[in-house]
Design an enzyme around this catalytic site. Sequence first.
Site, short mmCIF file in Angstrom:
data_model
loop_
_atom_site.label_atom_id
_atom_site.label_comp_id
_atom_site.label_asym_id
_atom_site.label_seq_id
_atom_site.Cartn_x
_atom_site.Cartn_y
_atom_site.Cartn_z
N HIS A 18 4.61 3.50 8.71
CA HIS A 18 5.62 2.93 7.80
C HIS A 18 7.02 3.40 8.21
O HIS A 18 7.97 2.62 8.23
CB HIS A 18 5.37 3.40 6.36
CG HIS A 18 4.08 2.92 5.77
ND1 HIS A 18 3.14 3.77 5.22
CD2 HIS A 18 3.58 1.67 5.62
CE1 HIS A 18 2.12 3.06 4.76
NE2 HIS A 18 2.35 1.79 4.99
N LYS A 42 -5.24 -0.57 -7.27
CA LYS A 42 -5.63 0.10 -6.01
C LYS A 42 -6.15 1.52 -6.26
O LYS A 42 -6.61 2.17 -5.34
CB LYS A 42 -4.44 0.14 -5.04
CG LYS A 42 -4.57 -0.87 -3.90
CD LYS A 42 -3.63 -0.59 -2.76
CE LYS A 42 -4.08 -1.17 -1.45
NZ LYS A 42 -3.13 -0.95 -0.35
N ARG A 91 0.54 -4.78 12.24
CA ARG A 91 -0.11 -3.84 13.15
C ARG A 91 -0.96 -4.55 14.20
O ARG A 91 -1.03 -4.14 15.34
CB ARG A 91 -0.97 -2.85 12.36
CG ARG A 91 -0.16 -1.89 11.53
CD ARG A 91 -1.02 -1.18 10.54
NE ARG A 91 -1.64 -2.13 9.62
CZ ARG A 91 -2.54 -1.82 8.71
NH1 ARG A 91 -2.94 -0.59 8.60
NH2 ARG A 91 -3.03 -2.74 7.92
N SER A 129 -3.03 3.99 5.39
CA SER A 129 -3.04 5.06 4.39
C SER A 129 -4.47 5.50 4.09
O SER A 129 -4.72 6.70 3.91
CB SER A 129 -2.34 4.57 3.11
OG SER A 129 -1.02 4.21 3.42
N1 COA Z 1 1.79 1.66 9.16
C1 COA Z 1 0.79 2.19 8.44
N2 COA Z 1 0.05 1.51 7.54
C2 COA Z 1 0.37 0.22 7.38
C3 COA Z 1 1.39 -0.41 8.10
C4 COA Z 1 2.12 0.35 9.02
N3 COA Z 1 3.10 -0.16 9.75
N4 COA Z 1 1.43 -1.70 7.71
C5 COA Z 1 0.49 -1.86 6.79
N5 COA Z 1 -0.17 -0.70 6.59
C6 COA Z 1 -1.33 -0.46 5.72
C7 COA Z 1 -1.03 0.40 4.52
O1 COA Z 1 -1.13 1.76 4.86
C8 COA Z 1 -2.11 -0.04 3.57
O2 COA Z 1 -3.27 0.66 3.91
P1 COA Z 1 -4.46 0.90 2.87
O3 COA Z 1 -5.00 -0.46 2.49
O4 COA Z 1 -5.38 1.71 3.66
O5 COA Z 1 -3.86 1.61 1.70
C9 COA Z 1 -2.34 -1.51 3.90
O6 COA Z 1 -1.78 -1.69 5.19
C10 COA Z 1 -1.72 -2.43 2.90
O7 COA Z 1 -0.35 -2.48 3.06
P2 COA Z 1 0.75 -2.16 1.97
O8 COA Z 1 2.02 -2.11 2.74
O9 COA Z 1 0.44 -0.98 1.15
O10 COA Z 1 0.83 -3.44 1.15
P3 COA Z 1 -0.03 -3.99 -0.02
O11 COA Z 1 -1.15 -4.76 0.51
O12 COA Z 1 -0.34 -2.93 -1.01
O13 COA Z 1 1.04 -5.03 -0.58
C11 COA Z 1 2.75 -5.99 -1.90
C12 COA Z 1 1.98 -4.74 -1.56
C13 COA Z 1 3.42 -5.82 -3.24
C14 COA Z 1 3.80 -6.21 -0.83
C15 COA Z 1 1.83 -7.21 -1.87
O14 COA Z 1 0.68 -6.93 -2.64
C16 COA Z 1 2.47 -8.48 -2.39
O15 COA Z 1 3.41 -9.03 -1.84
N6 COA Z 1 1.90 -8.96 -3.48
C17 COA Z 1 2.39 -10.16 -4.14
C18 COA Z 1 2.09 -9.97 -5.60
C19 COA Z 1 3.01 -8.90 -6.16
O16 COA Z 1 4.20 -9.08 -6.24
N7 COA Z 1 2.44 -7.77 -6.56
C20 COA Z 1 3.22 -6.69 -7.11
C21 COA Z 1 2.37 -5.48 -7.32
S1 COA Z 1 3.29 -4.17 -8.14
#
Ligand code: COA
Length: 160
Positions: A18, A42, A91, A129
């Site tokens: 990240h 989550k 990634r 993560s």
């Molecule tokens: N380096 C390390 N890990 C990375 C990475 C990077 N460059 N890119 C992605 N990841 C990993 C994260 O570590 C995470 O790993 P995990 O599943 O083992 O925890 C996984 O990819 C998911 O990525 P993350 O960046 O945490 O995004 P997310 O899937 O939780 O998405 C939102 C979050 C809000 C961006 C997404 O759900 C969204 O756009 N939702 C639309 C609906 C909405 O607005 N929801 C709001 C919720 S409050």
Amino acid sequence: MKKVVVYPGTFDPLTNGHLEIIKRASKIFDEVIVLVAKRDEKNTLFSLEERVDIVKRCVSDITNVKVDKLEKLLVDYLREHKINLVLRGLRSYKDFEYEREMFEANTIMLKGIETIFIIAAPHTAFISSSLIKEIAFNGGDVSQFVPKEVQKRLSEKLRR
Ligand code: COA
């Protein structure tokens, strides 16, 4: 006009992957807002407050990076703050389908937003993560994959 981008994610916890994306984005955009999503579904290891605090400490030396909480839909945050740029890291091809779904859903809910993807550096492309937590919980060394602050916070959690 100032180019502001939001980088949303759960960051449970923030990893070097990240951080690499954040640093590169900080050189492209005038301001990067790291948006730490609540994501109750989550079942996160770190609370929202803890995740925000960790990210703040890890980016404190990058002047144009701010940190905020996301406790609503991303599109509602963007609408409220009048921001139309979203940043995501890619990634590998495995991230692509998920990102396409999020991109399409978010774009339908809020017209005019643009998602920009930065391809993760190869040495961080395998980091997630969940993997970090798995290594830490099984007594492995995560020092190469996360900032020192995260290492410290993971050890504290493990001691409890
Ligand atoms: N380096 C390390 N890990 C990375 C990475 C990077 N460059 N890119 C992605 N990841 C990993 C994260 O570590 C995470 O790993 P995990 O599943 O083992 O925890 C996984 O990819 C998911 O990525 P993350 O960046 O945490 O995004 P997310 O899937 O939780 O998405 C939102 C979050 C809000 C961006 C997404 O759900 C969204 O756009 N939702 C639309 C609906 C909405 O607005 N929801 C709001 C919720 S409050």
